[in-house]
Scaffold this active site. Structure first.
Site, PDB file in Angstrom:
ATOM      1  N   LYS A   1       5.884   9.496  -7.520  1.00  0.00           N
ATOM      2  CA  LYS A   1       6.863   8.413  -7.424  1.00  0.00           C
ATOM      3  C   LYS A   1       8.241   8.939  -7.800  1.00  0.00           C
ATOM      4  O   LYS A   1       8.373   9.672  -8.792  1.00  0.00           O
ATOM      5  CB  LYS A   1       6.506   7.271  -8.385  1.00  0.00           C
ATOM      6  CG  LYS A   1       5.264   6.505  -7.988  1.00  0.00           C
ATOM      7  CD  LYS A   1       4.914   5.447  -9.015  1.00  0.00           C
ATOM      8  CE  LYS A   1       3.622   4.741  -8.614  1.00  0.00           C
ATOM      9  NZ  LYS A   1       3.022   4.006  -9.730  1.00  0.00           N
TER      10      LYS A   1
ATOM     11  N   LYS B   1      -4.375   9.372  -8.582  1.00  0.00           N
ATOM     12  CA  LYS B   1      -4.606   8.220  -7.713  1.00  0.00           C
ATOM     13  C   LYS B   1      -5.977   7.639  -8.068  1.00  0.00           C
ATOM     14  O   LYS B   1      -7.012   8.219  -7.760  1.00  0.00           O
ATOM     15  CB  LYS B   1      -4.568   8.641  -6.246  1.00  0.00           C
ATOM     16  CG  LYS B   1      -4.697   7.478  -5.284  1.00  0.00           C
ATOM     17  CD  LYS B   1      -4.447   7.935  -3.847  1.00  0.00           C
ATOM     18  CE  LYS B   1      -4.520   6.767  -2.884  1.00  0.00           C
ATOM     19  NZ  LYS B   1      -5.846   6.117  -2.887  1.00  0.00           N
TER      20      LYS B   1
ATOM     21  N   SER C   1       0.859  -1.183   0.000  1.00  0.00           N
ATOM     22  CA  SER C   1       0.000   0.000   0.000  1.00  0.00           C
ATOM     23  C   SER C   1       0.897   1.235   0.000  1.00  0.00           C
ATOM     24  O   SER C   1       2.103   1.143   0.223  1.00  0.00           O
ATOM     25  CB  SER C   1      -0.925  -0.005   1.212  1.00  0.00           C
ATOM     26  OG  SER C   1      -0.161   0.015   2.392  1.00  0.00           O
ATOM     27  N   ILE C   2       0.286   2.389  -0.261  1.00  0.00           N
ATOM     28  CA  ILE C   2       1.075   3.613  -0.418  1.00  0.00           C
ATOM     29  C   ILE C   2       0.819   4.547   0.756  1.00  0.00           C
ATOM     30  O   ILE C   2      -0.321   4.720   1.192  1.00  0.00           O
ATOM     31  CB  ILE C   2       0.712   4.310  -1.748  1.00  0.00           C
ATOM     32  CG1 ILE C   2       1.050   3.389  -2.921  1.00  0.00           C
ATOM     33  CG2 ILE C   2       1.447   5.631  -1.892  1.00  0.00           C
ATOM     34  CD1 ILE C   2       0.685   3.967  -4.260  1.00  0.00           C
TER      35      ILE C   2
ATOM     36  N   LYS D   1      -3.555  13.118  -1.125  1.00  0.00           N
ATOM     37  CA  LYS D   1      -4.989  12.944  -1.326  1.00  0.00           C
ATOM     38  C   LYS D   1      -5.722  14.281  -1.431  1.00  0.00           C
ATOM     39  O   LYS D   1      -5.291  15.287  -0.885  1.00  0.00           O
ATOM     40  CB  LYS D   1      -5.581  12.139  -0.160  1.00  0.00           C
ATOM     41  CG  LYS D   1      -4.958  10.750  -0.012  1.00  0.00           C
ATOM     42  CD  LYS D   1      -5.918   9.623  -0.256  1.00  0.00           C
ATOM     43  CE  LYS D   1      -7.151   9.654   0.594  1.00  0.00           C
ATOM     44  NZ  LYS D   1      -8.056   8.536   0.313  1.00  0.00           N
TER      45      LYS D   1
END
Ligand code: ZN
Length: 588
Positions: A311, A139, A107-108, A335
């Site tokens: 990333k 995302k 998971s991130i 987010k």
């Protein structure tokens, strides 16, 4: 002939496409060559259609190529491994196997705070040689999958599950056009990629619209739609749903790749589809700007997203940064803020669906939630109302996630005296309301006008018998004029009945009668689906039709006969018996 030569000479890539001579006139060698060209051509046209949105041949021409390919593969001993014809036709399965991922799907790390993102940026610069750049991606809000390829052929598709072990959903995934079944010759011997299965926004809205029109529960959001679809046991149903696979990571490759950006180009060359808005950023501040721009355009994008993923681009840097027990340390999800607003709950209205489900809907003081004015929000069911403690007059949070029907998420200020008291009787027909788990159900069956209306609408809709020209409005007109009371009455309608209604001319009335007439002898499984028996969806209807073969045999079936059918459990069997025992439910 090598594959690359055949590609240059492939006559099926661009119009005008040549005619085929009879299958019987082909030698085995000719058939093999033609099959190979057709496989390549169908893959190419699939890509033009599904990925680029720019087809170069007509649908009918595509069908001609596809049918010919199927013929060749069944008539001759040609290689159909990885052929586009293998997307369809897999049999339903009983349960999903599990498989262990050869590389863990981590998971991130995520946050909504800008300071946390800057902290991530500082850390990766500090812990490497400092020359760090980033790849920025949206995302995606879907279901994460790993695709396993050996020698260019898709071997297995496994859901993320807990990251170490997931469910094997290969037959379902194979029906999705953006998942390559066979990679080009230059592909690595072994390749494992990770990506997200999504349902594009427009397709999701259309799908939900149809669900609501027939009185079924819409999916709460695109993610639920994907989750519900990928675990379908019948691949032919999955094939009808508009899924898309977007790739975002190479987990294993026998061919080394230096950067994330290069990996992305490499995957596109192999025929995979990348997420939209892929960009490079030189600094973490550029990446923050990317996030802000993406937030601005999120509603215009065709996939649901809930943030961006940053990333570190260089794979050597990624290796240096390593991982924690649960997260890679080289990527970070920034987010978006949630989409909620506060407003007043003014009233609760009840909607009665086709199967009697009574859904409470909150009427709100209109409020702007993420750019959309919201004045109604779902309260789902009486249990949800009790859990929220929602009452008329309360101040509530409403939430609108993506294209989802807005919902009441929380009571922020309790001004009402207790929560909304759910009535004991149906607001439409006054029959008793019963509880079925968290839900409320009107027991009126087809004596409830609301259920009748929804049932007839379902019967004529695309999910039912798809009777041309007879939509929700037409059904309403017929009911209001008392031309019909149930589905069976449709078949007694004469042209003159219809022309007596305002707005229906001779021609349109004749067309309607003809369309209804044309649905008199449907395939049994279509008919069973169209009846809209509670719990009997497409899959169960197919299984029931296979088992009983005729309406009469089905009508006589006992519960014990019913439960021998796949996909029919005790509850479904009881619903079917209840349905059949109500005289009013027999349109035949
Ligand atoms: Zn009712």
């Amino acid at each position: 002939m090598s594959r690359s030569q055949s590609a240059q000479e492939n006559p099926y890539l661009a119009p005008p496409l040549p005619q085929f001579k009879g299958v019987a006139e082909l030698s085995a060698k000719e058939a093999a060559t033609q099959a190979e060209q057709l496989q390549e051509a169908v893959r190419y046209h699939d890509r033009r259609y599904y990925v680029d949105g720019d087809p170069v041949i007509a649908d009918s021409e595509y069908d001609r190529l596809f049918t010919r390919l199927q013929e060749l593969e069944s008539e001759f001993d040609v290689d159909d491994e990885g052929s586009p014809t293998q997307r369809v036709g897999a049999s339903p399965i009983d349960e999903f196997d599990t498989a262990t991922h050869s590389t863990e799907l981590l998971s991130i790390e995520q946050s909504r705070e800008k300071s946390a993102v800057r902290g991530f940026g500082d850390r990766v610069v500090r812990e490497t040689d400092g020359s760090v750049s980033f790849v920025c991606e949206p995302k995606l809000d879907g279901i994460s999958l790993a695709l396993y390829y050996e020698d260019g052929l898709l071997q297995q598709v496994v859901t993320r599950g807990d990251g170490e072990e997931g469910e094997v959903v290969t037959p379902n995934a194979k029906t999705v056009p953006s998942i390559p079944l066979r990679l080009p010759v230059e592909s690595p011997e072994r390749l494992v990629v990770r990506g997200e299965m999504v349902m594009p926004r427009k397709a999701f809205q259309q799908y939900n619209k149809e669900q609501i029109e027939v009185g079924d529960d819409p999916f709460a959001n695109p993610r639920n739609a994907v989750a519900g679809t990928i675990r379908q046991k019948d691949p032919s149903i999955v094939a009808e749903r508009p899924l898309q696979f977007l790739v975002f990571d190479v987990l294993e490759s026998s061919q080394p790749l230096a950067t994330r950006w290069e990996a992305n180009q490499f995957l596109e060359d192999l025929g995979f589809v990348s997420p939209p808005r892929l960009e490079q950023a030189e600094t973490i501040e550029d990446a923050v700007a990317y996030r802000n721009e993406t937030l601005e355009v999120r509603d215009e994008m065709d996939v649901a997203i809930d943030g961006v993923v940053l990333k570190v681009n260089d794979h050597d840097h990624q290796d240096t940064l390593g991982r924690t027990s649960s997260h890679p340390r080289y990527c970070f999800a920034y987010k978006f803020p949630p989409r909620t607003e506060e407003t007043a709950l003014r009233d609760v209205v009840l909607q009665v669906g086709r199967t009697g489900r009574v859904t409470p809907v909150a009427l709100l003081d209109p409020v702007d939630v993420g750019g959309v004015t919201v004045s109604r929000a779902s309260l789902h069911n009486p249990a949800q109302i009790a859990e929220l403690g929602a009452g008329i007059g309360d101040r509530v949070w409403v939430e609108r996630a993506g294209d989802v029907i807005p919902q009441v998420a929380e009571v922020v200020e309790d001004r009402a005296d207790g929560h909304f008291g759910f009535p004991e009787t149906c607001p439409v027909c006054s029959s008793n309301i019963e509880r079925d788990g968290p839900m409320a159900v009107c027991t009126g069956g087809l004596s409830c006008p609301s259920q009748v209306r929804r049932s007839i609408e379902h019967y004529v809709s695309r999910k039912g018998l798809d009777i041309d020209g007879v939509g929700e409005q037409t059904v309403d007109h017929f009911l209001e004029a008392e031309l019909i009371e149930d589905v069976a009455d449709l078949y007694a309608l004469a042209k003159d009945d219809i022309t007596s209604l305002e707005g229906y001319g001779d021609q349109s009335a004749a067309n309607l009668v003809e369309a209804i007439d044309g649905s008199r002898e449907p395939a049994l499984h279509d008919f069973l689906t169209a009846l809209g028996i509670p719990e009997v969806g497409e899959t169960a209807a197919r299984d029931l039709a296979r088992e009983f073969g005729s309406v009469d045999a089905f009508r006589e079936a006992e519960s014990s006969d019913l439960t021998t059918v796949d996909d029919v459990g005790e509850v479904t069997a009881r619903r079917i018996r209840e349905y059949l025992q109500m005289e009013v439910n027999r349109p035949w």
